[in-house]
Design a protein around this motif. Structure first.
Motif, PDB file in Angstrom:
ATOM      1  N   SER A   1      29.662  29.502  -6.686  1.00 13.16           N
ATOM      2  CA  SER A   1      29.753  28.458  -7.588  1.00 13.16           C
ATOM      3  C   SER A   1      28.563  27.608  -7.964  1.00 13.16           C
ATOM      4  N   ASN A   2      27.958  27.141  -9.281  1.00  9.49           N
ATOM      5  CA  ASN A   2      27.053  26.370  -9.530  1.00  9.49           C
ATOM      6  C   ASN A   2      27.454  25.032  -9.332  1.00  9.49           C
ATOM      7  N   LEU A   3      28.986  24.717  -9.085  1.00  7.38           N
ATOM      8  CA  LEU A   3      29.177  23.194  -8.928  1.00  7.38           C
ATOM      9  C   LEU A   3      28.885  22.996  -7.328  1.00  7.38           C
ATOM     10  N   ASN A   4      28.576  21.490  -7.322  1.00  6.40           N
ATOM     11  CA  ASN A   4      28.222  20.998  -5.996  1.00  6.40           C
ATOM     12  C   ASN A   4      29.406  20.614  -5.473  1.00  6.40           C
ATOM     13  N   LEU A   5      29.702  20.158  -4.169  1.00  2.94           N
ATOM     14  CA  LEU A   5      31.021  19.918  -3.442  1.00  2.94           C
ATOM     15  C   LEU A   5      31.793  18.862  -4.068  1.00  2.94           C
ATOM     16  N   GLN A   6      31.074  17.761  -4.644  1.00 12.06           N
ATOM     17  CA  GLN A   6      31.816  16.603  -5.426  1.00 12.06           C
ATOM     18  C   GLN A   6      32.496  17.152  -6.508  1.00 12.06           C
ATOM     19  N   ASP A   7      31.781  18.109  -7.492  1.00 12.96           N
ATOM     20  CA  ASP A   7      32.522  18.461  -8.416  1.00 12.96           C
ATOM     21  C   ASP A   7      33.560  19.399  -8.208  1.00 12.96           C
TER      22      ASP A   7
ATOM     23  N   LEU B   1      29.844  26.716   4.397  1.00  6.33           N
ATOM     24  CA  LEU B   1      29.062  26.112   3.050  1.00  6.33           C
ATOM     25  C   LEU B   1      27.590  26.632   3.354  1.00  6.33           C
ATOM     26  N   LEU B   2      27.199  26.998   2.194  1.00  2.02           N
ATOM     27  CA  LEU B   2      25.791  27.654   2.280  1.00  2.02           C
ATOM     28  C   LEU B   2      25.120  27.081   0.981  1.00  2.02           C
ATOM     29  N   HIS B   3      24.361  26.008   1.027  1.00  2.00           N
ATOM     30  CA  HIS B   3      23.695  25.561  -0.503  1.00  2.00           C
ATOM     31  C   HIS B   3      22.299  26.140  -0.490  1.00  2.00           C
ATOM     32  N   LEU B   4      22.325  26.872  -1.707  1.00  2.32           N
ATOM     33  CA  LEU B   4      21.221  27.291  -2.271  1.00  2.32           C
ATOM     34  C   LEU B   4      20.686  26.474  -3.560  1.00  2.32           C
ATOM     35  N   PHE B   5      19.253  26.435  -3.528  1.00  2.00           N
ATOM     36  CA  PHE B   5      18.755  25.735  -4.434  1.00  2.00           C
ATOM     37  C   PHE B   5      17.289  25.849  -4.945  1.00  2.00           C
TER      38      PHE B   5
ATOM     39  N   PHE C   1      27.061  27.743  -2.842  1.00  2.00           N
ATOM     40  CA  PHE C   1      26.860  27.041  -3.939  1.00  2.00           C
ATOM     41  C   PHE C   1      25.519  26.528  -4.173  1.00  2.00           C
ATOM     42  N   GLY C   2      25.277  25.926  -5.457  1.00  2.00           N
ATOM     43  CA  GLY C   2      24.196  25.668  -5.729  1.00  2.00           C
ATOM     44  C   GLY C   2      23.647  25.753  -7.325  1.00  2.00           C
TER      45      GLY C   2
ATOM     46  N   CYS D   1      43.535  42.530   0.331  1.00  2.00           N
ATOM     47  CA  CYS D   1      41.949  43.424   0.509  1.00  2.00           C
ATOM     48  C   CYS D   1      41.188  42.598   1.657  1.00  2.00           C
ATOM     49  N   ASP D   2      40.550  43.362   2.391  1.00  2.00           N
ATOM     50  CA  ASP D   2      39.716  42.940   3.381  1.00  2.00           C
ATOM     51  C   ASP D   2      38.723  41.864   3.040  1.00  2.00           C
ATOM     52  N   LEU D   3      38.357  41.932   1.722  1.00  2.00           N
ATOM     53  CA  LEU D   3      37.195  40.742   1.132  1.00  2.00           C
ATOM     54  C   LEU D   3      37.607  40.772  -0.166  1.00  2.00           C
ATOM     55  N   LEU D   4      37.759  39.267  -0.730  1.00  7.18           N
ATOM     56  CA  LEU D   4      37.985  38.953  -2.036  1.00  7.18           C
ATOM     57  C   LEU D   4      36.733  38.250  -2.471  1.00  7.18           C
ATOM     58  N   ILE D   5      35.857  38.553  -3.442  1.00  2.00           N
ATOM     59  CA  ILE D   5      34.761  37.818  -3.805  1.00  2.00           C
ATOM     60  C   ILE D   5      35.249  37.143  -5.041  1.00  2.00           C
ATOM     61  N   LEU D   6      34.833  35.799  -5.333  1.00  2.00           N
ATOM     62  CA  LEU D   6      35.123  35.054  -6.498  1.00  2.00           C
ATOM     63  C   LEU D   6      33.821  34.646  -7.038  1.00  2.00           C
ATOM     64  N   ASP D   7      33.328  35.017  -8.025  1.00  2.00           N
ATOM     65  CA  ASP D   7      32.076  34.587  -8.242  1.00  2.00           C
ATOM     66  C   ASP D   7      31.999  33.610  -9.412  1.00  2.00           C
ATOM     67  N   ASP D   8      31.227  32.560  -9.524  1.00  2.00           N
ATOM     68  CA  ASP D   8      31.019  31.667 -10.674  1.00  2.00           C
ATOM     69  C   ASP D   8      32.199  30.643 -10.733  1.00  2.00           C
TER      70      ASP D   8
END
Length: 330
Positions: free
Chosen positions: A288-294, A313-317, A189-190, A249-256
């Motif tokens: 997600s572009n949302l922060n944890l509060q959102d 939880l990995l925060h990129l900014f 997220f970030g 499925c082994d891995l589900l990716i949910l983007d944005d």
């Protein structure tokens, strides 16, 4: 595992279809030759007679002259081939080629998967991953830390943009390395354009290459799928294959996450999907572009609890890398 049960069944139906098509083709060709001449039926009767005679000898306790019987059957086979050639047909007219002669369209050589089944598995996994349009050149070797600043810090911390990116990169590499032994989920997220989708696709590419089943959805696609499933015909007893794959499925990716339109129905299904995957130790990556509060305010408390309790939880900014690349080319 390389394939979900649903995916495996889908591939094996293809093999079954090929076998049935071949059997129908042989039957059609035999009928065709039967219309042209009765001689082929007579030769078939001779073959049956020799085989029955061999069986009678065995049942009576008499030694069947194996070499003599083999010679008789070979002679009849030769006459069949000559007959086909005289009718302008190839000698192997009743033996049409297999799609894969190595496994004779069964998918297996003995108990070992044939190379054609391995390839079919890879093809289906990639096709159903929904990643063809987004993978592009996503590769861990292309992740460049130069786009992340040393002097930009997360509010209230001494963690720089570069440090956060370096940590996320290392954790994602570790996620792939330990995928088959350590169950883990990731929330990236970030800010917009800081590499969340890129890292997700790097993971997907690595796991697809090792024949893991990966499915990618943008948030909008994912929630549209949940909505379609919510309002589909309830007379149908089972979930359709594409919905079962979301759970298997082994891995589900949910983007944005956060860009979609949600309602109480789809939000409830989202929780069910997350919960089922966690219970069955099937990994999920969410960006997600949302922060944890959102995330907490938009989604239900149960969803937020599952994410914060069961996801790394990995925060990129930092600055938008895509914008930076666009202007640097000018």
């Amino acid at each position: 595992m390389p394939l979900t049960n649903t995916q495996y069944d889908e591939i094996m139906r293809t093999y079954q279809s090929r076998q049935l098509q071949r059997q129908r083709l042989i039957l059609e060709r035999r009928r065709e030759i039967g219309r042209l001449t009765p001689r082929m039926a007579e030769l078939d009767a001779e073959t049956a007679h020799v085989s029955v005679e061999q069986a009678r000898r065995l049942l009576d306790g008499r030694d069947a002259p194996a070499e003599q019987i083999a010679d008789e059957l070979a002679a009849i086979t030769a006459r069949k081939k000559d007959l086909l050639l005289s009718l302008g047909k190839p000698a192997d007219y009743f033996d049409p080629p297999y799609y894969c002669p190595d496994c004779r369209d069964t998918g297996y050589i003995g108990r070992t998967r044939c190379h054609c089944l391995e390839q079919a598995s890879l093809d289906l996994i990639y096709e159903q991953s929904n990643l063809a349009s987004v993978l592009g050149e996503a590769d861990f070797t292309g992740f460049c830390l130069d786009y992340y600043a040393d002097d930009q810090y997360a509010p209230g911390t001494d963690i720089s943009s570069r440090m956060a990116a370096q940590n996320a990169y290392a954790k994602c590499r570790q996620f792939v390395k330990n995928f088959d032994t350590d169950f883990q989920n990731i929330l990236l997220f970030g800010d917009t354009g800081v590499g969340k989708t890129f890292l997700s696709c790097c993971i997907a590419g690595e796991l697809l290459g090792t024949r893991h089943s990966v499915i990618y959805f943008s948030a909008q696609q994912f929630f549209d799928r949940l909505a379609a499933d919510t309002f589909r015909n309830r007379d149908v007893p089972d979930d359709p294959p594409e919905c079962r794959n979301l759970f298997e499925c082994d891995l589900l990716i949910l983007d944005d996450l956060g860009t979609e339109m949600t309602n109480s129905f789809t939000s409830s299904r989202f929780f069910v999907c997350l919960n089922e995957r966690i219970l069955h130790r099937k990994s999920t990556i969410i960006s997600s572009n949302l922060n944890l509060q959102d995330i907490a305010s938009i989604y239900s408390e149960r969803i937020f609890s599952r994410i914060t309790s069961h996801f790394l939880l990995l925060h990129l900014f930092g600055k938008d890398i895509r914008v930076h690349k666009r202007f640097s080319k000018k």
